[in-house]
Enzyme design. Structure first.
Site, PDB file in Angstrom:
ATOM      1  CB  SER A  66      -0.930   0.012   1.217  1.00  0.00           C
ATOM      2  OG  SER A  66      -1.961  -0.907   0.995  1.00  0.00           O
ATOM      3  CE  LYS A  69      -3.801   0.682  -1.055  1.00  0.00           C
ATOM      4  NZ  LYS A  69      -4.434   0.300   0.229  1.00  0.00           N
ATOM      5  CE1 TYR A 191      -3.821  -1.332  -4.697  1.00  0.00           C
ATOM      6  CE2 TYR A 191      -4.609  -3.607  -4.634  1.00  0.00           C
ATOM      7  CZ  TYR A 191      -4.204  -2.466  -3.975  1.00  0.00           C
ATOM      8  OH  TYR A 191      -4.172  -2.436  -2.607  1.00  0.00           O
ATOM      9  CE1 TYR A 243      -4.883   1.659   4.157  1.00  0.00           C
ATOM     10  CE2 TYR A 243      -3.418   0.671   5.765  1.00  0.00           C
ATOM     11  CZ  TYR A 243      -3.747   0.945   4.457  1.00  0.00           C
ATOM     12  OH  TYR A 243      -2.952   0.507   3.462  1.00  0.00           O
ATOM     13  CB  VAL A 261       0.023  -5.740   4.262  1.00  0.00           C
ATOM     14  CG1 VAL A 261      -1.285  -5.230   4.791  1.00  0.00           C
ATOM     15  CG2 VAL A 261       0.008  -5.939   2.768  1.00  0.00           C
TER      16      VAL A 261
HETATM   17  N1  GLN Z   1      -1.649  -5.551  -1.873  1.00  0.00           N
HETATM   18  C1  GLN Z   1      -2.316  -5.331  -0.623  1.00  0.00           C
HETATM   19  C2  GLN Z   1      -3.815  -5.461  -0.801  1.00  0.00           C
HETATM   20  O1  GLN Z   1      -4.343  -4.895  -1.687  1.00  0.00           O
HETATM   21  C3  GLN Z   1      -1.967  -4.002  -0.082  1.00  0.00           C
HETATM   22  C4  GLN Z   1      -2.683  -3.684   1.196  1.00  0.00           C
HETATM   23  C5  GLN Z   1      -1.824  -2.924   2.166  1.00  0.00           C
HETATM   24  O2  GLN Z   1      -0.614  -2.836   2.024  1.00  0.00           O
HETATM   25  N2  GLN Z   1      -2.454  -2.417   3.220  1.00  0.00           N
HETATM   26  O3  GLN Z   1      -4.480  -6.125  -0.042  1.00  0.00           O
END
Ligand code: GLN
Length: 450
Positions: A66, A69, A191, A243, A261
């Site tokens: 993420s 993003k 993505y 988040y 993550v």
């Molecule tokens: N690739 C992960 C997902 O889409 C990224 C989520 C994250 O890093 N919080 O679930």
């Protein structure tokens, strides 16, 4: 290189302080991520001059997840502008987990670009071009932020592609509302690839530093996005980047940030530093436990909390007095009396609006009442932005209207070209090369009769 080692030592200290933390779990819903080394822990810091510092496993590769993003959001904003991007994805904190179905009732618009739903839409906003497929564009942008050519970890990509039904479901849900401008399968595939781009903690710190540095990569010098886009991305990171713990993070740490993550975490101190951490053990919100602790402590240690931005006393105005008390003042009574009516203000450093206000206030304070004249010494001023200049010109114009004569010591033309100064201040402001000369002329003018 040994004096600046002290910065590295500060990172090493934090590394040692938090390396023993064993709380948290590795993300396992992407099977390949569960194979990361739970002991890995790296920290990195990059200054606005591109100086890089690191401690621990800061060169260990991991996938962006993420943390990609905000950078893809930056790419979309650069291509389409805030208004167009805002039609498809909002900018409100969702208060929900990263993979929640955060869709606005009625429109189906995702809450923001930092949660999965919004990130999938953001990625979909970067379409294929005849010369470059969408993912190539994304990878190129990410690489420019990092200042080196990045690549994809195919295992992690394959692992997420094989198990990413929730993200696919989100994409279909979004399209069912008519919002998603392109094919959900293609958008989710791009993505997943952007999430699997491989970086190190040092790369992440350079990427964060690029946002903090107005979109210019401080290591390569390349302008990756505009200063406006960089500010927009940082704003959304500040409100949504963590988040459902974004509010608490902003409260305690006070920096725009983004977690992923795989255990990557970035934070940006605008105009100061890019910070990054890598450690795979995550808390319930999906943020690296050690990363969160270390970057929080680093922000505190370096005084980076955005809402706590103390002005340094004495940093702009170095002198605000009358010319009779200067060491160079002649001793005669008559000269002294004349010089009592000549104010002297000296400023230093880079002038922005805040600093310019201090200078104007000092001009008012520097002389007795509204009479006499004032010398503004700008020799130690290193620069003035357009807002500071406009304020200084307006202040000097007012001074003249009040009947107070001003002269500037400005061999470096910090006040701007004489034509502009004349136009803005309504006068031919006398300019001198030395303070003594300016004071002398003002004192003589006081003696009149003119
Ligand atoms: N690739 C992960 C997902 O889409 C990224 C989520 C994250 O890093 N919080 O679930």
């Amino acid at each position: 290189m040994s004096a600046s080692e002290a910065v590295t030592d500060a990172l090493r200290d934090l590394h040692a302080r938090f390396a023993g933390v064993r709380e948290g779990e590795r993300a396992d819903y992407i099977p390949e991520l569960a194979r990361s080394d739970a002991d890995d822990f790296g920290l990195a810091l990059v200054s606005m001059d591109g100086h890089r510092y690191s401690a621990g496993a800061a060169g260990t590769p991991f996938t962006l997840q993420s943390v990609s993003k905000p950078f893809v959001y930056a790419l979309a904003l650069s291509s389409l502008g805030l208004d167009e991007v805002g039609r498809w994805v909002g900018a409100e904190p969702s208060g929900e987990a990263f993979n929640a179905i955060s869709l606005e009732p009625r429109t189906g618009r995702p809450a923001n670009a930092m949660v999965n739903a919004g990130a999938i839409v953001t990625t979909a906003l970067v379409p294929d071009r005849p010369d470059a497929p969408a993912f190539t564009r994304v990878l190129t942008a990410l690489s420019r932020f990092a200042g080196r050519k990045l690549d994809v970890d195919e295992e992690v990509y394959g692992s997420e592609a094989a198990t990413g039904d929730r993200n696919r479901a989100l994409a279909y849900l979004i399209r069912s509302t008519g919002t998603l401008p392109v094919d959900p399968v293609a958008a989710v595939d791009t993505y997943f690839r952007q999430c699997a781009v491989r970086v190190t903690a040092v790369d992440l710190a350079v990427m964060a530093a690029t946002l903090a540095h107005g979109g210019v990569n401080p290591v390569t010098g390349e302008a990756v996005v505009s200063a406006d886009v960089a500010a927009q991305v940082l704003a959304v990171m500040a409100t949504c980047g963590m988040y459902n713990s974004s509010g608490d993070w902003l409260l305690r740490v006070g920096l725009p940030a983004k977690s992923g993550v795989s255990g990557g975490l970035i934070a940006a101190g605008p105009a100061r530093f890019g910070l990054a951490a890598y450690s795979p053990l995550l808390d319930a919100a999906g943020t690296s436990v050690r990363g969160r602790a270390a970057l929080g402590a680093l922000s505190e240690r370096l005084g980076l909390h955005l809402m706590r931005n103390p002005a340094l006393p004495g940093s702009t105005v170095t002198l605000a007095t009358t010319a009779d008390v200067l060491p160079s003042a002649p001793s005669g009574r008559r000269e002294r009396a004349l010089r009592e009516r000549v104010g002297v203000v000296a400023a230093q450093g880079a002038l922005d609006f805040t600093a310019a206000e201090r200078v104007l206030f000092a001009l008012d304070e520097s002389g007795p009442g509204q009479v006499g004249s004032v010398v503004l010494d700008l020799r130690e001023v290193t620069g003035a932005d357009s807002v500071a200049l406009a304020l200084l010109h307006a202040g000097l114009a007012r001074l003249a209207r009040d009947g107070r004569r001003a002269a500037v010591v400005d061999p470096g033309n910090r006040l701007g070209p004489p034509d502009l100064v004349r136009e803005r201040t309504g006068q031919d402001l006398p300019r001198y090369g030395s303070r003594e000369e300016a004071v002398e002329r003002c004192a003589q003018a006081m003696a009149g009769p003119v």
